[in-house]
Design a protein around this motif. Sequence first.
Motif, PDB file in Angstrom:
ATOM      1  N   LEU A   1     -62.705  42.081 -21.561  1.00 12.91           N
ATOM      2  CA  LEU A   1     -61.669  42.243 -20.202  1.00 12.91           C
ATOM      3  C   LEU A   1     -60.187  41.869 -20.789  1.00 12.91           C
ATOM      4  CD1 LEU A   1     -60.960  41.648 -17.118  1.00 12.91           C
ATOM      5  CD2 LEU A   1     -61.331  39.340 -18.040  1.00 12.91           C
ATOM      6  N   MET A   2     -59.407  42.229 -20.353  1.00 15.87           N
ATOM      7  CA  MET A   2     -57.800  41.870 -20.777  1.00 15.87           C
ATOM      8  C   MET A   2     -57.265  41.210 -19.647  1.00 15.87           C
ATOM      9  SD  MET A   2     -56.378  45.394 -22.645  1.00 15.87           S
ATOM     10  CE  MET A   2     -57.225  46.503 -21.583  1.00 15.87           C
ATOM     11  N   LEU A   3     -56.832  39.701 -20.002  1.00 15.86           N
ATOM     12  CA  LEU A   3     -55.968  38.951 -19.165  1.00 15.86           C
ATOM     13  C   LEU A   3     -54.677  39.288 -19.700  1.00 15.86           C
ATOM     14  CD1 LEU A   3     -55.835  36.932 -17.000  1.00 15.86           C
ATOM     15  CD2 LEU A   3     -56.389  35.083 -18.714  1.00 15.86           C
ATOM     16  N   VAL A   4     -53.856  39.931 -18.484  1.00 17.07           N
ATOM     17  CA  VAL A   4     -52.615  39.959 -19.059  1.00 17.07           C
ATOM     18  C   VAL A   4     -51.719  39.776 -17.662  1.00 17.07           C
ATOM     19  CG1 VAL A   4     -50.977  42.120 -19.439  1.00 17.07           C
ATOM     20  CG2 VAL A   4     -53.416  42.494 -20.055  1.00 17.07           C
ATOM     21  N   ARG A   5     -50.664  38.751 -17.909  1.00 19.79           N
ATOM     22  CA  ARG A   5     -49.976  38.058 -17.056  1.00 19.79           C
ATOM     23  C   ARG A   5     -48.822  39.277 -16.576  1.00 19.79           C
ATOM     24  NH1 ARG A   5     -46.469  34.497 -21.109  1.00 19.79           N
ATOM     25  NH2 ARG A   5     -48.504  34.091 -21.716  1.00 19.79           N
TER      26      ARG A   5
ATOM     27  N   VAL B   1     -57.233  42.133 -15.599  1.00 22.46           N
ATOM     28  CA  VAL B   1     -56.774  41.204 -14.455  1.00 22.46           C
ATOM     29  C   VAL B   1     -55.606  40.727 -15.025  1.00 22.46           C
ATOM     30  CG1 VAL B   1     -59.313  40.873 -13.606  1.00 22.46           C
ATOM     31  CG2 VAL B   1     -58.240  39.140 -15.296  1.00 22.46           C
ATOM     32  N   SER B   2     -54.864  39.958 -13.905  1.00 20.65           N
ATOM     33  CA  SER B   2     -53.517  39.344 -14.128  1.00 20.65           C
ATOM     34  C   SER B   2     -53.460  37.733 -13.802  1.00 20.65           C
ATOM     35  CB  SER B   2     -52.440  39.954 -13.174  1.00 20.65           C
ATOM     36  OG  SER B   2     -52.840  39.561 -11.819  1.00 20.65           O
ATOM     37  N   ASP B   3     -54.736  37.251 -13.415  1.00 24.46           N
ATOM     38  CA  ASP B   3     -54.845  35.604 -13.360  1.00 24.46           C
ATOM     39  C   ASP B   3     -56.127  35.082 -13.931  1.00 24.46           C
ATOM     40  OD1 ASP B   3     -56.195  35.254 -10.914  1.00 24.46           O
ATOM     41  OD2 ASP B   3     -55.046  36.759 -10.261  1.00 24.46           O
ATOM     42  N   VAL B   4     -55.881  33.987 -14.296  1.00 25.98           N
ATOM     43  CA  VAL B   4     -57.258  33.121 -14.475  1.00 25.98           C
ATOM     44  C   VAL B   4     -58.199  33.242 -13.604  1.00 25.98           C
ATOM     45  CG1 VAL B   4     -58.291  31.011 -15.266  1.00 25.98           C
ATOM     46  CG2 VAL B   4     -55.893  31.732 -15.934  1.00 25.98           C
ATOM     47  N   ALA B   5     -57.952  33.087 -12.458  1.00 23.93           N
ATOM     48  CA  ALA B   5     -59.221  33.095 -11.290  1.00 23.93           C
ATOM     49  C   ALA B   5     -59.983  34.224 -11.372  1.00 23.93           C
ATOM     50  CB  ALA B   5     -58.495  32.608 -10.138  1.00 23.93           C
ATOM     51  N   SER B   6     -59.131  35.415 -11.520  1.00 29.34           N
ATOM     52  CA  SER B   6     -59.809  36.787 -11.283  1.00 29.34           C
ATOM     53  C   SER B   6     -60.499  37.107 -12.612  1.00 29.34           C
ATOM     54  CB  SER B   6     -58.791  37.867 -11.290  1.00 29.34           C
ATOM     55  OG  SER B   6     -57.914  37.711  -9.912  1.00 29.34           O
ATOM     56  N   ALA B   7     -60.042  36.419 -13.819  1.00 26.88           N
ATOM     57  CA  ALA B   7     -60.945  36.535 -15.109  1.00 26.88           C
ATOM     58  C   ALA B   7     -62.237  35.884 -14.936  1.00 26.88           C
ATOM     59  CB  ALA B   7     -59.999  36.118 -16.285  1.00 26.88           C
ATOM     60  N   VAL B   8     -62.142  34.551 -14.170  1.00 26.70           N
ATOM     61  CA  VAL B   8     -63.613  33.683 -14.158  1.00 26.70           C
ATOM     62  C   VAL B   8     -64.443  34.605 -13.102  1.00 26.70           C
ATOM     63  CG1 VAL B   8     -64.366  31.570 -13.035  1.00 26.70           C
ATOM     64  CG2 VAL B   8     -62.285  31.731 -14.498  1.00 26.70           C
ATOM     65  N   GLU B   9     -63.785  35.141 -12.100  1.00 22.96           N
ATOM     66  CA  GLU B   9     -64.700  35.933 -11.271  1.00 22.96           C
ATOM     67  C   GLU B   9     -65.514  37.175 -12.086  1.00 22.96           C
ATOM     68  OE1 GLU B   9     -65.837  35.080  -8.364  1.00 22.96           O
ATOM     69  OE2 GLU B   9     -64.811  33.072  -8.877  1.00 22.96           O
ATOM     70  N   TRP B  10     -64.664  37.822 -13.001  1.00 22.43           N
ATOM     71  CA  TRP B  10     -65.072  38.959 -13.623  1.00 22.43           C
ATOM     72  C   TRP B  10     -66.246  38.494 -14.615  1.00 22.43           C
ATOM     73  CZ3 TRP B  10     -65.367  40.059 -18.935  1.00 22.43           C
ATOM     74  CH2 TRP B  10     -65.856  41.584 -19.267  1.00 22.43           C
ATOM     75  N   VAL B  11     -66.329  37.412 -15.340  1.00 20.73           N
ATOM     76  CA  VAL B  11     -67.074  36.686 -16.188  1.00 20.73           C
ATOM     77  C   VAL B  11     -68.342  36.262 -15.398  1.00 20.73           C
ATOM     78  CG1 VAL B  11     -67.812  34.888 -17.619  1.00 20.73           C
ATOM     79  CG2 VAL B  11     -65.672  35.963 -17.908  1.00 20.73           C
ATOM     80  N   LYS B  12     -68.226  35.673 -14.324  1.00 16.56           N
ATOM     81  CA  LYS B  12     -69.429  35.509 -13.376  1.00 16.56           C
ATOM     82  C   LYS B  12     -70.275  36.680 -13.226  1.00 16.56           C
ATOM     83  CE  LYS B  12     -67.528  31.379 -11.184  1.00 16.56           C
ATOM     84  NZ  LYS B  12     -67.014  30.798  -9.788  1.00 16.56           N
ATOM     85  N   ARG B  13     -69.801  37.847 -12.917  1.00 17.72           N
ATOM     86  CA  ARG B  13     -70.240  39.107 -12.559  1.00 17.72           C
ATOM     87  C   ARG B  13     -71.051  39.658 -13.613  1.00 17.72           C
ATOM     88  NH1 ARG B  13     -65.450  40.432  -9.913  1.00 17.72           N
ATOM     89  NH2 ARG B  13     -64.751  41.651 -11.604  1.00 17.72           N
ATOM     90  N   MET B  14     -70.539  39.132 -15.038  1.00 26.36           N
ATOM     91  CA  MET B  14     -71.076  39.617 -16.194  1.00 26.36           C
ATOM     92  C   MET B  14     -72.495  38.983 -16.624  1.00 26.36           C
ATOM     93  SD  MET B  14     -69.411  42.278 -17.009  1.00 26.36           S
ATOM     94  CE  MET B  14     -68.857  42.746 -15.427  1.00 26.36           C
ATOM     95  N   LEU B  15     -72.459  37.733 -15.976  1.00 22.33           N
ATOM     96  CA  LEU B  15     -73.638  36.763 -16.523  1.00 22.33           C
ATOM     97  C   LEU B  15     -75.139  37.508 -15.717  1.00 22.33           C
ATOM     98  CD1 LEU B  15     -71.969  33.389 -15.974  1.00 22.33           C
ATOM     99  CD2 LEU B  15     -72.077  34.684 -17.816  1.00 22.33           C
TER     100      LEU B  15
END
Length: 249
Positions: free
Chosen positions: A100-104, A235-249
Amino acid sequence: MNSETTQVLILGGTGDAAALAAQLSILPGVEITTALAGRTQQPSALPGEVRVGGFGGSDGLLAYLKQQRIDILIDATHPFAAQISWNAAMAAVEARLPHLMLVRPEWEKVAGDRWIEVETVEAAAQAIPTNARRIFLTIGRQQLAPFALLPHWFLMRSIDPPATDMALPNGELLLDRGPYTLENEIALLKQHRIEAIVSKNSGGAATYAKVMAARELELPIVMVQRPAMPSGDRVSDVASAVEWVKRML
């Protein structure tokens, strides 16, 4: 993931990376390692493991991913750290890891902005308006050389001082770390009688005040555009990155 513990490697160095590490570290069964390039002398405290230093290209990163049994790779580096982003994308493909790329988001030009948009820092040095002699240089400490031979006066702001053997432009060095306020940025520009700004389009709220201050004072900004980034999940924000990681678990 198959294992009981999910190993997440964050390529960090930004405020977003630190915030992401903090939020992921409280997820059950997740262990975080944050990799820093080592360019900032006093980085913020981070949860989990911290690795400092380069990997040696995509091959070195691939070897690290395998050795440490990394399950998820997140690139949360600075938008202008293009090489590590390309290395990460290649290594993730080779290792067959979720990546995942977290890009502001980039700053967007609005009414009242006087931007001179250029592709590189070298081009920015040549694009400074001829009638501007006192320049606010806010591109970090590693790419000051293109400005060293110019006849202007520069206020150079960075978190850490530049290398002692670097050729520096004529002017004053200001060591400071954001976030900055509009009021303080306006006062700074007035105090130093700044006539133009050179900036990278880093995006984010922490340093956007200088863009607003330039707009209010009707100052031009030579704005360096971002380099090309690899394709992939983004994704462009931290909250979206957290949700992406949860989907990967």
